[in-house]
Design an enzyme around this catalytic site. Structure first.
Site, PDB file in Angstrom:
ATOM      1  N   SER A 254      15.222  33.999  74.002  1.00 27.83           N
ATOM      2  CA  SER A 254      15.942  34.744  75.041  1.00 27.83           C
ATOM      3  C   SER A 254      17.192  35.460  74.557  1.00 27.83           C
ATOM      4  CB  SER A 254      16.302  33.809  76.201  1.00 27.83           C
ATOM      5  OG  SER A 254      15.150  33.518  76.964  1.00 27.83           O
TER       6      SER A 254
ATOM      7  N   LYS B 118      17.407  39.050  75.423  1.00 19.63           N
ATOM      8  CA  LYS B 118      17.982  39.585  76.657  1.00 19.63           C
ATOM      9  C   LYS B 118      19.320  40.277  76.440  1.00 19.63           C
ATOM     10  CE  LYS B 118      15.610  36.376  79.802  1.00 19.63           C
ATOM     11  NZ  LYS B 118      15.005  35.299  79.008  1.00 19.63           N
TER      12      LYS B 118
ATOM     13  N   SER C 240      19.288  33.230  82.277  1.00 17.30           N
ATOM     14  CA  SER C 240      18.222  33.606  81.353  1.00 17.30           C
ATOM     15  C   SER C 240      16.886  33.693  82.079  1.00 17.30           C
ATOM     16  CB  SER C 240      18.127  32.608  80.195  1.00 17.30           C
ATOM     17  OG  SER C 240      17.401  33.158  79.117  1.00 17.30           O
TER      18      SER C 240
END
Length: 350
Positions: A113, A116, A168
């Site tokens: 993640s 992101k 997230s």
């Protein structure tokens, strides 16, 4: 008779004594000490929280902590940096771009993640945060961590961004990507174009959330470059140092029902490590535990990246502590170890 008069006198004296006592002494509640009588400090006063579409409570670290042994255990790192459990590690001076420490930093690995960061940067550069996004069936079906969004619900792009950076949320990332790029594929194309423009030569994205895919990878060096760029955006910098945010999701017919939600950060350094102010965590089974972290003290900001690291919090704290000591001339230069950069990447996937 004399005895009765004595009792009356004693009762009268007791009443007078009780009346003269301060309120805290007369309380039937157990005494907790004289500090209860002091005026409340600013930190103990109730904090007014406005809705975030909104607003957030920023983390402002005020003191150093040894929670992960950042100070007391720094010796092990200085004595033998190879003890790091991270598959890839890097420490960068965010102001100059200088690398203060690196190991296997050019190896391609799963970023999970931390992907992101790129998603958020493109949202801020190309999106209008007040626009409402309608959740598609595809976005609602994304697996892993999420807000639990459902098809047809509406949420502002701003709140999706909060969910992407703080919680997230995978469904939020895909919903925002579809909104800005017209489709997931269109947005991913922009992600790779942006990576190319930043010189992220060891990076290729296949999705906006970081879930596992053999063709989705990055390097510790590239992620540091990305974080350095993203932190120059004031909105991004403010969001990633936030520990709690309030969201509003519009549901029901015509989106007239408001579902409110509180989300909290996964970044354990915030409020615990002196100067910590971002950036993004990541985890999948294939990628392992990943972290891009930043901290600022005085005029110096540092960025550290740890990929596939089972001790990411302790090692991030040690690296950051070392960096500040090195910049202050209190620690030796450890240099860069890029041995094994041609090894087959481990943990392919988001």
């Amino acid at each position: 008779m004399e005895r009765g008069k004595k009792w009356v006198a004693l009762i009268a004296l007791s009443i007078l004594f009780a009346a003269s006592m301060p309120a805290w002494a007369r309380s039937s509640r157990p005494a907790r000490g004289r500090e209860d009588l002091a005026l409340p400090s600013a930190s103990s006063l109730p904090v007014r929280r406005t809705r975030i579409s909104l607003t957030a409570n920023l983390s402002v670290p005020t003191r150093q902590t040894d929670r992960w042994g950042a100070t007391s255990d720094l010796g092990w790192f200085l004595a033998d940096p190879e003890q790091l459990s991270a598959a890839s590690a890097l420490l960068m001076d965010a102001d100059t771009g200088a690398i203060l420490f690196a190991r296997h930093h050019m190896e391609r690995r799963s970023p999970a993640s931390t992907t992101k960061i790129m998603t958020a940067l493109l949202i801020l550069e190309e999106g209008r945060l007040d626009e409402k996004v309608v959740i598609t069936e595809r976005a609602a079906a994304v697996t892993g961590t999420g807000l639990g969004l459902r098809r047809g619900q509406q949420i502002t792009l701003r709140d999706l961004l909060w969910a992407i950076l703080i919680k997230s949320a995978n469904d939020a990332a895909l919903a925002a990507a579809e909104h800005i790029g017209g489709s997931e594929e269109g947005f991913v194309s922009r992600m790779n174009a942006k990576a190319g423009s930043l010189g992220m030569e060891g990076t290729h994205f296949t999705n906006p959330h970081g879930l596992d895919n053999p063709d989705h990878y990055s390097t510790a060096y590239d992620l540091a470059i990305l974080a350095r760029q993203a932190l120059r955006n004031p909105t991004f910098a403010r969001m990633v140092q936030t520990r709690e945010a309030h969201l509003a999701i519009l549901t029901g017919r015509n989106g007239k029902v408001v579902k409110r939600m509180v989300i909290r950060t996964h970044n354990q350094l915030l409020g615990q490590f002196a100067g910590a102010d971002g950036v993004k965590t990541g985890y999948t089974e294939q990628a392992g535990r990943c972290l891009v972290a930043s901290a600022t003290r005085g005029d110096h900001r540092l960025i550290t990246v740890l990929l596939n690291d089972s001790r990411r919090w302790a090692e991030a704290a040690a690296l950051l502590e070392y960096g500040f000591a090195a910049l202050g001339g209190r620690a030796p230069s450890l240099g860069v170890s890029d041995g094994g950069s041609t090894d087959t990447p481990r943990g392919e996937g988001g």
